[in-house]
Design a protein around this motif. Structure first.
Motif, mmCIF file in Angstrom:
data_model
loop_
_atom_site.group_PDB
_atom_site.id
_atom_site.type_symbol
_atom_site.label_atom_id
_atom_site.label_comp_id
_atom_site.label_asym_id
_atom_site.label_seq_id
_atom_site.Cartn_x
_atom_site.Cartn_y
_atom_site.Cartn_z
ATOM 1 N N GLU A 586 0.778 -1.297 0.006
ATOM 2 C CA GLU A 586 -0.021 -0.033 -0.092
ATOM 3 C C GLU A 586 0.911 1.220 0.039
ATOM 4 O O GLU A 586 2.002 1.314 0.576
ATOM 5 C CB GLU A 586 -0.961 -0.009 1.270
ATOM 6 C CG GLU A 586 -1.792 -1.189 1.259
ATOM 7 C CD GLU A 586 -2.769 -1.248 2.541
ATOM 8 O OE1 GLU A 586 -2.137 -0.351 3.491
ATOM 9 O OE2 GLU A 586 -3.430 -2.031 2.653
ATOM 10 N N ALA A 604 -2.846 4.223 -3.120
ATOM 11 C CA ALA A 604 -3.355 2.905 -2.955
ATOM 12 C C ALA A 604 -3.540 2.461 -1.653
ATOM 13 O O ALA A 604 -2.710 2.089 -0.909
ATOM 14 C CB ALA A 604 -2.386 1.787 -3.599
ATOM 15 N N ASN A 605 -4.600 2.521 -1.054
ATOM 16 C CA ASN A 605 -5.070 2.090 0.520
ATOM 17 C C ASN A 605 -4.417 3.039 1.369
ATOM 18 O O ASN A 605 -4.405 2.733 2.679
ATOM 19 C CB ASN A 605 -4.837 0.933 0.604
ATOM 20 C CG ASN A 605 -5.794 -0.150 -0.127
ATOM 21 O OD1 ASN A 605 -6.754 0.455 -0.361
ATOM 22 N ND2 ASN A 605 -5.594 -1.230 -0.341
ATOM 23 N N ARG A 606 -3.562 4.144 1.059
ATOM 24 C CA ARG A 606 -2.853 4.998 2.012
ATOM 25 C C ARG A 606 -3.510 6.312 1.521
ATOM 26 O O ARG A 606 -3.199 6.928 0.409
ATOM 27 C CB ARG A 606 -1.276 4.863 1.670
ATOM 28 C CG ARG A 606 -0.944 3.583 2.326
ATOM 29 C CD ARG A 606 -1.373 3.004 3.675
ATOM 30 N NE ARG A 606 -1.414 3.983 4.556
ATOM 31 C CZ ARG A 606 -2.472 3.642 5.665
ATOM 32 N NH1 ARG A 606 -3.250 2.671 5.643
ATOM 33 N NH2 ARG A 606 -2.126 4.616 6.668
ATOM 34 N N SER A 645 -9.234 2.293 -3.330
ATOM 35 C CA SER A 645 -9.256 1.105 -2.285
ATOM 36 C C SER A 645 -8.891 -0.136 -3.125
ATOM 37 O O SER A 645 -9.601 -1.005 -3.424
ATOM 38 C CB SER A 645 -10.639 0.975 -2.024
ATOM 39 O OG SER A 645 -11.030 1.931 -1.118
ATOM 40 N N PRO A 647 -4.733 -2.260 -3.797
ATOM 41 C CA PRO A 647 -3.443 -2.365 -3.486
ATOM 42 C C PRO A 647 -2.583 -2.352 -4.610
ATOM 43 O O PRO A 647 -2.937 -2.297 -5.816
ATOM 44 C CB PRO A 647 -3.131 -3.750 -2.574
ATOM 45 C CG PRO A 647 -4.130 -4.736 -3.487
ATOM 46 C CD PRO A 647 -5.316 -3.620 -3.840
ATOM 47 N N THR A 675 1.997 5.085 7.222
ATOM 48 C CA THR A 675 1.383 3.762 7.207
ATOM 49 C C THR A 675 0.495 3.471 8.329
ATOM 50 O O THR A 675 0.254 4.252 9.098
ATOM 51 C CB THR A 675 2.514 2.767 7.156
ATOM 52 O OG1 THR A 675 3.248 2.795 8.515
ATOM 53 C CG2 THR A 675 3.704 2.913 6.191
#
Length: 742
Positions: A586, A604-606, A645, A647, A675
C-alpha cells in the motif's frame, strides 16, 4: 414452613365465612335504619298526604317535636303519655297491609320490597357462584386427596392445578364479587330511577344501605383474597411445585415491598372500625331544624346545651353563634340503637382485624422462621436443605439468595469431596509410579549426562548460527537503509520535514522514498505485506521499481502506481488463482512541483493529510467530494484525500487506473504520509488501537511546532500509548511543511 402432612384444600369454608361476614356487616345496619326511621314511616302510613320536614341530603331520623315541647312544662307527663299512645296506635296501623289502608298506592313501592329484591338477586347469583367455585376448586381438593392417599395423579389434573394454584386468590375473589356486582347493579338502577320511590324516606334508606353494602362487599372480597393467598403461599405451594422449582421465585408479578403491605394492612384495620363508629354516630344525629322548631325555649336550650347554656348566652351578645336550628342532638332511643350498632360492628371488626393482622404477620414471620431454622441447621449439621421461596417481596428475595448460597456451598463441598477422593487415588497411584520412576531415573541419569554434553555442544552451535543470522539481518538493514534515499533531499529553502521510522524488527516492511527530477520532488510512503525480512525484500523491490519508472519518463502519480502494479504482478508471477499468495504493498505517492506550487497525489489504500491555516483563502478544490473530506479544528483545517481502495499487487480489478488529485499548495501548508502502524498500535488503559481520530487530533495540536519537534511529540506519544506492550507493526510517518510565508 413445610407441613408435616398434606393439608386439605379449603374452598367452601372461605365462601361461607365471607358470606356470613357480609351479612354481619349489613344486617345490623338495615335494622338500625328501619328502627331509626320507624316514627317517620308510621306517620307516613297514617298521614300519607303530609310530608315530614327533612334536611336535604340527610336520611330521616326520629323527629319528636312533642318531646321538646313538653320540656320545661309541668303538665308534660300527661302530654307524653298521650303522645306515646298515639305512637302505639300508629305502629299498629302501620302493620296492616298497605293495600287495605291505601288502596290507591302500588304494592311494590315500599322499601321492604326493594331490599328483598336486592337480596333476591344477591342470594340467587351467590348460589350460582357457589357452584362455580365448587367446580373451580374441586380439582385442587382431588389433587391433595390423591397425594395424601399416595395415589397416582393424572397429567391433566397436575397441569390444571399447577397452572392455576397461584391464581386461586384472584379467581375466588372474582367469583365472590359476581353476586355483589349483580345486586349492587340492581340497586344502582333503582336509585337512578327517579319515579320508582313514592316516598323520599324510602330512597334515603335504600341509598344509605347501598353505600354501606358496597363497602361491606369490598371488605368481603378482600377478606377472601387475603385468606386464600395466605393459604396458598404458606400451606399449599410446596405440594404443587417441586423443591427445585421453589428454590427461586415462581410468581409472575411482584407483590410489592413488605413496608407497603404493612401500611395497607394497618390502614385497612384502622379505617374499618373507625368508619363503622363514625357512620353510626353520624346517622344518630338529629337536626333541630328537622323537628320544625324555629326558636328554642330557655328550658329547651338548657336541655340541648347542658353546661354550655350559660356560656352560650353570655357569648350570644358579642359573638354570632349561629341559628339554633342548625344544632344537632342525639335522642335517647337513637343512643341505644347507636351503641347496639357500634357494638355489633366492632365485634365483626375485631374478627376481621384479627384475621388480617394474623395473615399479614404469618406471611412475613413464617418464611423468616423457616429460613432461620435452616440457618441453625447449618451451624449444627454443617449442611441444610433449600428453603421454599413463598413470596415475591424482600423475604422472597432473601430466601432466593439463601438458596443460591446453599447451592454454591453444596457444589463447593461436592467438588472438595470429589477432589479428596481423586487425590487419595492419585496418591496411591503416584506412589507406585514414583517407585517405578525412581528406578527409571537412575537408569536415565547416565543417559541424561551423556545427552547434556550433546545439548551443550548444540547450544553453542545454535548461538553461533543465531549470531550469524542476526549479523546477516543487521547487514541487510544497512543495505535497506542505503537503498532508501537520504533525508536531506527534502531539506531545501521551500520545505521542512521529518521522518519517524520505527521498525518492529531489525529490518522493516515500511519504506519511504523520494527523488528530485526536473524541479519536481517525488515523495512516497509505502507499507509492504508482512514485516521483518519478507517485508524488507518487498520494500527493496518497491524502491527499485519506483527508481526505474521515474527515470524512464515523466509520468504522473497515477501512471507511476499503475506501472508499479504491473511490474510487481509480473515479478511475483501472480495469476489471481485461489490459494495464491496476495503479496503487495500500500502506498501514498506525491509529486511536489516547487516551481508552480502544486502537489499531485495518488494513493493505493494510503491517504494524504494536508493541514492549512483557516485565514488562508479557500480554493475551489477544497469543496468536499467523494475523494476529499474537510475537517476543521481551532485555527486549522485538514484536507483528507482518500486513496483508491486497491493495493499494488494482484486484485480483482487490477486494470482500473488510480486517481490523480491535483492540489495547489500554499506557504505554511503541511502534509503527512503514513502507514497504518501508528494508528493500529495497541495500548492505552483499555488495550485498544490508537485510532485515526486521535492521530488527526494530535496533528492539529502540534501544527504550531517545528517539524523536528513534531517528530519528537509523535514519538513520545506512541511510546506512552504502547507502554509495556510489544510493538504490533512497523511505524512510519513522514511530514513535509511548505516553506514559510513570504
Amino acid at each position: 414452613m413445610s407441613s408435616t402432612s398434606i393439608p386439605k384444600f379449603i374452598g367452601l369454608r372461605i365462601y361461607l365465612t365471607s358470606t356470613i361476614l357480609y351479612l354481619f356487616l349489613v344486617m345490623p345496619f338495615i335494622g338500625f335504619l328501619i328502627f331509626q326511621n320507624l316514627p317517620d314511616i308510621i306517620k307516613e302510613s297514617r298521614f300519607p298526604g303530609k310530608r315530614m320536614p327533612m334536611k336535604e341530603g340527610r336520611p330521616p331520623v326520629i323527629r319528636d317535636s312533642v318531646l321538646l315541647d313538653v320540656m320545661g312544662k309541668r303538665e308534660g307527663v300527661a302530654q307524653m303519655e298521650q303522645h306515646y299512645k298515639q305512637m302505639a296506635d300508629s305502629i299498629a296501623a302501620a302493620m296492616e297491609p298497605a293495600a287495605r289502608n291505601h288502596p290507591g298506592e302500588r304494592k311494590h313501592n315500599n322499601k321492604q320490597d326493594y331490599l328483598m329484591l336486592f337480596f333476591f338477586w344477591y342470594f340467587n347469583v351467590l348460589l350460582g357462584c357457589y357452584l362455580l367455585g365448587l367446580a373451580f376448586n374441586r380439582p385442587f381438593k382431588i389433587y391433595l386427596r390423591r397425594k395424601r392417599k399416595q395415589k397416582p395423579i393424572g397429567n391433566r389434573l397436575q397441569w390444571y392445578c399447577k397452572k392455576l394454584i397461584l391464581k386461586t386468590p384472584r379467581i375466588n375473589g372474582i367469583i365472590l364479587l359476581l353476586p355483589h356486582l349483580a345486586s349492587h347493579t340492581f340497586a344502582l338502577y333503582i336509585l337512578l330511577s327517579e319515579k320508582i320511590f313514592m316516598k323520599e324516606i324510602e330512597r334515603n334508606i335504600f341509598q344509605n344501605f347501598f353505600y354501606v353494602s358496597a363497602v361491606a362487599a369490598f371488605l368481603t372480597v378482600l377478606f377472601v383474597y387475603f385468606w386464600q393467598k395466605n393459604r396458598v403461599r404458606l400451606t399449599y405451594i410446596e405440594h404443587f411445585y417441586s423443591k427445585e422449582e421453589l428454590r427461586q421465585r415462581i410468581f409472575r408479578y411482584r407483590s410489592g415491598k413488605i413496608g407497603r403491605q404493612l401500611w395497607f394492612a394497618n390502614a385497612l384495620t384502622t379505617f374499618f372500625p373507625l368508619a363503622i363508629v363514625g357512620l353510626y354516630i353520624v346517622l344518630s344525629l338529629t337536626s333541630v331544624e328537622s323537628l320544625g322548631i324555629s326558636e328554642l325555649s330557655p328550658e329547651q336550650k338548657k336541655v340541648m346545651l347542658g353546661n354550655w347554656n350559660d356560656s352560650v348566652n353570655m357569648l350570644s351578645g358579642t359573638i354570632d353563634i349561629g341559628n339554633h336550628a342548625d344544632y344537632y342532638y342525639v335522642n335517647a332511643i337513637d343512643t341505644i340503637v347507636m351503641f347496639l350498632g357500634i357494638g355489633t360492628g366492632i365485634l365483626v371488626s375485631i374478627m376481621y382485624i384479627f384475621l388480617i393482622v394474623k395473615w399479614t404477620t404469618r406471611s412475613i414471620v413464617n418464611p423468616v422462621h423457616e429460613l432461620l431454622l435452616n440457618m441453625k441447621k447449618i451451624r449444627s449439621d454443617g449442611i441444610t436443605d433449600f428453603t421454599i421461596v413463598r413470596s415475591n417481596d424482600e423475604v422472597g428475595e432473601l430466601a432466593e439468595g439463601y438458596n443460591v448460597m446453599i447451592q454454591k456451598i453444596k457444589n463447593y463441598i461436592s467438588s472438595i469431596s470429589q477432589m479428596n477422593a481423586e487425590l487419595e487415588d492419585k496418591v496411591v497411584e503416584r506412589t507406585r509410579e514414583i517407585a517405578k520412576q525412581k528406578e527409571e531415573i537412575e537408569d536415565q541419569k547416565e543417559e541424561i549426562e551423556t545427552q547434556l554434553e550433546l545439548v551443550i555442544r548444540q547450544k553453542d552451535t545454535i548461538e553461533a548460527q543465531q549470531q550469524q543470522i542476526l549479523d546477516s539481518i543487521r547487514y541487510a538493514k544497512r543495505i535497506q537503509t542505503a537503498i532508501m534515499p537520504p533525508e536531506d533531499l527534502l531539506q531545501n529553502a521551500f520545505c521542512d520535514h521529518f521522518v519517524l521510522n520505527n521498525p518492529r524488527d531489525i529490518v522493516s516492511g515500511d519504506f519511504y522514498w523520494n527523488v528530485k527530477k526536473d524541479n519536481k520532488l517525488f515523495i512516497a510512503v509505502a507499507d509492504c505485506t508482512g514485516h521483518g525480512v519478507p517485508g524488507a525484500f518487498l520494500s527493496i523491490l518497491g524502491i527499485s521499481y519506483l527508481n526505474e519508472i521515474v527515470s524512464v519518463n515523466n509520468y504522473d502519480a497515477s501512471e507511476i502506481l499503475g506501472r508499479m502494479r504491473e511490474a510487481l504482478i509480473f515479478s511475483l508471477h501472480q495469476k489471481g488463482k485461489e490459494g495464491e499468495a496476495r503479496d503487495g504493498l500500500e502506498i501514498a505517492l506525491c509529486i511536489l512541483d516547487l516551481e508552480n506550487n502544486t502537489l499531485q497525489y495518488a494513493g493505493a489504500n494510503r491517504p494524504l493529510y494536508l493541514v492549512r491555516k483557516n485565514h488562508n483563502g479557500q480554493s475551489n478544490e477544497e469543496k468536499p467530494n467523494s475523494n476529499l473530506q474537510v475537517i476543521r479544528q481551532g485555527d486549522y483545517r485538514m484536507l483528507k484525500y482518500r486513496p483508491d481502495s486497491m493495493p499494488i499487487g494482484i486484485y480483482y480489478d487490477a486494470v482500473s487506473p488510480f486517481t490523480n488529485n491535483d492540489i495547489t499548495v500554499q506557504p505554511g501548508d503541511s502534509f503527512y504520509l503514513f502507514t497504518d502502524g501508528y494508528v493500529d498500535q495497541i495500548g492505552g488503559p483499555k488495550r485498544k488501537t490508537y485510532r485515526v481520530k486521535y492521530f488527526r487530533e494530535l496533528l492539529f495540536a502540534i501544527q504550531d511546532k517545528k517539524m523536528s519537534e513534531q517528530r519528537e511529540i509523535l514519538q513520545q506519544n506512541i511510546k506512552k500509548w504502547q507502554g509495556e506492550l510489544v510493538q504490533t507493526d512497523d511505524i512510519l510517518v513522514l511530514g513535509v511543511k511548505i516553506g514559510p510565508e513570504s
